[in-house]
Enzyme design. Structure first.
Site, PDB file in Angstrom:
ATOM      1  N   ASP A  83       0.965  -1.311   0.103  1.00  0.00           N
ATOM      2  CA  ASP A  83      -0.178   0.029  -0.113  1.00  0.00           C
ATOM      3  C   ASP A  83       1.059   1.200   0.001  1.00  0.00           C
ATOM      4  O   ASP A  83       2.015   1.293   0.671  1.00  0.00           O
ATOM      5  CB  ASP A  83      -0.878   0.153   1.329  1.00  0.00           C
ATOM      6  CG  ASP A  83      -1.988   0.978   0.921  1.00  0.00           C
ATOM      7  OD1 ASP A  83      -2.830   0.906   0.153  1.00  0.00           O
ATOM      8  OD2 ASP A  83      -1.907   2.069   1.695  1.00  0.00           O
TER       9      ASP A  83
HETATM   10  N1  LIG Z   1       3.267   5.345 -11.490  1.00  0.00           N
HETATM   11  C1  LIG Z   1       3.177   5.636 -10.417  1.00  0.00           C
HETATM   12  N2  LIG Z   1       2.115   5.367  -9.706  1.00  0.00           N
HETATM   13  C2  LIG Z   1       2.229   5.483  -8.244  1.00  0.00           C
HETATM   14  C3  LIG Z   1       2.981   6.669  -7.779  1.00  0.00           C
HETATM   15  N3  LIG Z   1       2.680   6.861  -6.632  1.00  0.00           N
HETATM   16  C4  LIG Z   1       1.733   6.162  -6.165  1.00  0.00           C
HETATM   17  N4  LIG Z   1       1.410   5.260  -7.334  1.00  0.00           N
HETATM   18  C5  LIG Z   1       0.596   3.993  -7.272  1.00  0.00           C
HETATM   19  O1  LIG Z   1      -0.621   4.715  -6.611  1.00  0.00           O
HETATM   20  C6  LIG Z   1      -1.433   3.650  -6.058  1.00  0.00           C
HETATM   21  C7  LIG Z   1      -1.767   3.630  -4.683  1.00  0.00           C
HETATM   22  O2  LIG Z   1      -2.816   3.063  -4.184  1.00  0.00           O
HETATM   23  P1  LIG Z   1      -2.781   1.782  -3.435  1.00  0.00           P
HETATM   24  O3  LIG Z   1      -4.115   1.720  -2.723  1.00  0.00           O
HETATM   25  O4  LIG Z   1      -1.500   1.381  -2.490  1.00  0.00           O
HETATM   26  O5  LIG Z   1      -2.709   0.527  -4.484  1.00  0.00           O
HETATM   27  P2  LIG Z   1      -3.886   0.122  -5.596  1.00  0.00           P
HETATM   28  O6  LIG Z   1      -3.326   0.842  -6.814  1.00  0.00           O
HETATM   29  O7  LIG Z   1      -5.302   0.482  -5.223  1.00  0.00           O
HETATM   30  O8  LIG Z   1      -3.863  -1.496  -5.923  1.00  0.00           O
HETATM   31  P3  LIG Z   1      -4.196  -2.464  -4.800  1.00  0.00           P
HETATM   32  O9  LIG Z   1      -2.657  -2.984  -4.304  1.00  0.00           O
HETATM   33  O10 LIG Z   1      -5.034  -3.460  -5.293  1.00  0.00           O
HETATM   34  O11 LIG Z   1      -4.751  -1.828  -3.615  1.00  0.00           O
HETATM   35  C8  LIG Z   1      -0.353   2.271  -6.311  1.00  0.00           C
HETATM   36  O12 LIG Z   1      -0.940   1.740  -7.491  1.00  0.00           O
HETATM   37  C9  LIG Z   1       0.769   2.818  -6.493  1.00  0.00           C
HETATM   38  O13 LIG Z   1       1.569   2.021  -7.485  1.00  0.00           O
HETATM   39  C10 LIG Z   1       4.098   7.199  -8.720  1.00  0.00           C
HETATM   40  O14 LIG Z   1       4.568   8.146  -8.640  1.00  0.00           O
HETATM   41  N5  LIG Z   1       4.085   6.660 -10.194  1.00  0.00           N
END
Ligand SMILES: Nc1nc2c(ncn2[C@@H]2O[C@H](COP(=O)(O)OP(=O)(O)OP(=O)(O)O)[C@@H](O)[C@H]2O)c(=O)[nH]1
Length: 185
Positions: free
Chosen positions: A68
């Site tokens: 996360d």
């Molecule tokens: N490409 C990119 N993605 C980012 C960056 N910062 C955060 N993220 C993405 O933001 C999302 C944060 O949300 P989370 O709740 O952690 O994960 P999610 O995408 O909902 O996916 P799950 O693991 O299924 O919960 C993640 O997919 C991270 O990879 C960045 O600087 N670049």
């Protein structure tokens, strides 16, 4: 073969870039149940919750990797995935000309090994140019990203200082996890 228990395209890209074989699976975990306002507690609780959901769904025959990511603004406010374009503009303007920490918590569980890590990458951004920000909002690339942030994309030109791995900021501290993932089961 590990299970990346995440719907994140960014995390899948990171594992691919590091040559790690994986199967991507989604797990259902409601982050709205988390009450803490401390960013490190939030990401740890969320990634642990995702791991518990993954164990219930898949067992541990294959190693499970969950994560996360949130952004902690300079005043500690947690910035999560924007709800809509207006929310993205609000959240990104908080980061403009400011120092932020992107915090990723990862949990890894196999038959013989359990490992968790919380890592952060700290950025100082110069002020985002108004027109550039509007183009980024128009692109929709901010969707599904903590704080609407793309350190490898929109935010890159505004980075004045960085302390930590880019992978951590993109959602998965692969450099830290690699030694564990390579341990046989
Ligand atoms: N490409 C990119 N993605 C980012 C960056 N910062 C955060 N993220 C993405 O933001 C999302 C944060 O949300 P989370 O709740 O952690 O994960 P999610 O995408 O909902 O996916 P799950 O693991 O299924 O919960 C993640 O997919 C991270 O990879 C960045 O600087 N670049």
């Amino acid at each position: 073969m590990i299970y990346l228990c995440s719907s994140s395209e960014s995390r899948a890209l990171l594992l691919n870039n590091f040559g790690i074989d994986f199967i991507q699976k989604s797990v259902a975990y409601d982050e709205e149940q988390i009450t803490t306002s401390i960013a490190k507690d939030f990401v740890y609780t969320a990634s642990k919750g995702k791991l518990n959901a993954a164990i219930r769904a898949f067992g541990v025959e294959s190693p499970l990797l969950c994560a996360d990511t949130v952004i902690a603004a300079s005043d500690g406010t947690i910035l999560r995935k924007p709800k809509n374009r207006e929310d993205a503009r609000r959240i990104l303007n908080i980061q403009s000309g400011s120092t932020i920490s992107i915090i990723s918590s990862a949990h890894y569980k196999s038959k013989r090994l359990a490992f968790s890590d919380i890592s952060a990458t700290h950025y100082h951004f110069s002020r985002f140019e108004e027109e550039d920000l509007e183009r980024y909002l128009e692109s929709g690339l901010w969707q599904g990203k903590a704080g609407g942030c793309m350190v490898e994309g929109f935010c890159k030109k505004y980075i004045q200082s960085v302390d930590g791995y880019e992978s951590t900021a993109m959602g998965l501290q692969v450099e830290t996890l690699l030694p564990w993932i390579k341990v046989k089961n």
